[in-house]
Design a protein around this motif. Sequence first.
Motif, PDB file in Angstrom:
ATOM      1  N   TYR A   1       2.435  -5.616   4.119  1.00 30.48           N
ATOM      2  CA  TYR A   1       2.030  -4.650   5.000  1.00 30.48           C
ATOM      3  C   TYR A   1       1.584  -4.780   6.463  1.00 30.48           C
TER       4      TYR A   1
ATOM      5  N   GLU B   1      -0.688   0.428   2.859  1.00 27.30           N
ATOM      6  CA  GLU B   1      -1.076   0.933   3.956  1.00 27.30           C
ATOM      7  C   GLU B   1      -2.192   2.086   3.706  1.00 27.30           C
TER       8      GLU B   1
ATOM      9  N   PHE C   1       3.179  -3.976   9.768  1.00 27.80           N
ATOM     10  CA  PHE C   1       2.534  -3.233  10.959  1.00 27.80           C
ATOM     11  C   PHE C   1       2.587  -3.872  12.049  1.00 27.80           C
TER      12      PHE C   1
ATOM     13  N   GLN D   1      -5.610   0.264   3.136  1.00 28.29           N
ATOM     14  CA  GLN D   1      -6.025  -0.030   4.543  1.00 28.29           C
ATOM     15  C   GLN D   1      -6.779   0.963   5.275  1.00 28.29           C
TER      16      GLN D   1
END
Length: 265
Positions: free
Chosen positions: A252, A177, A256, A180
């Motif tokens: 992930y 995360e 999300f 990202q």
Amino acid sequence: MTRIITITSGKGGVGKTTITANLGTALAQLGKKVALIDADFGLRNLDLLLGLENRIVYTIIEAIAGECTIEKALVKDKRQPNLVLLPAAQNRNKEAVSPEQMKEIVDRISANFDYAIVDCPAGIELGFRNAIVAATEAIIVTTPEMAAVRDADRVIGLLEAEGIEKISLIVNRLRPEMVQLDRTIGVEDILDILRIPVIGIVPEDERVIVSTNRGEPLVLDERPSLPGMAFKNIARRIEGDDLPFLDLMASYDNLFTRIRRLFKA
């Protein structure tokens, strides 16, 4: 021929000992005879991560001094018959053992095992030299932090100067995360800097901390987890298997997506 592998990093706190415990256990699960050697004199922790702290009678110091045989100093793992630990002395500093003595001990152990894996202390002083003196290959551990990557780059240069040519990389405690959101460097950035082959990517996960505190390597947990799978895959790559890397970013993204759906509900 025994493979003598040093797990090193330069920087402390990147998870070398956790990786050593899990890789040793995973290789033993594959039927390999593995000796783990704790080279962190004065600050030994490998016995704790394996849950073997109460079984230690002799250490590498007594073996070197001739006060016991190497066989008596080796501590057998409680769960894996193919795994043993040669513990460091907790009441001695790094100067208690010379590189020549360390090499002799590791070479003698190696005759009876498929793998001798040395857990290297932090830093690049005598403890580092002790840990690499007998090594035929090395695994560098780093986290996605510039300080850790910089220290890893320095260690690679030192290993190459010592003639260790087979050097692989494990990126530990990756948080997809944060990658990202561009809040930390990614694996590709690390590879651009270090220029060595990556053999494993282990995600940040609280289960690693829990297993460490319990003295039970995560690879022994029957419940599937991404870091546990990552450790096992690294062991198989060490053995020569060509395996794809886990898609940590996909896991992930799925999380999300579930969170967004939850807030929309």
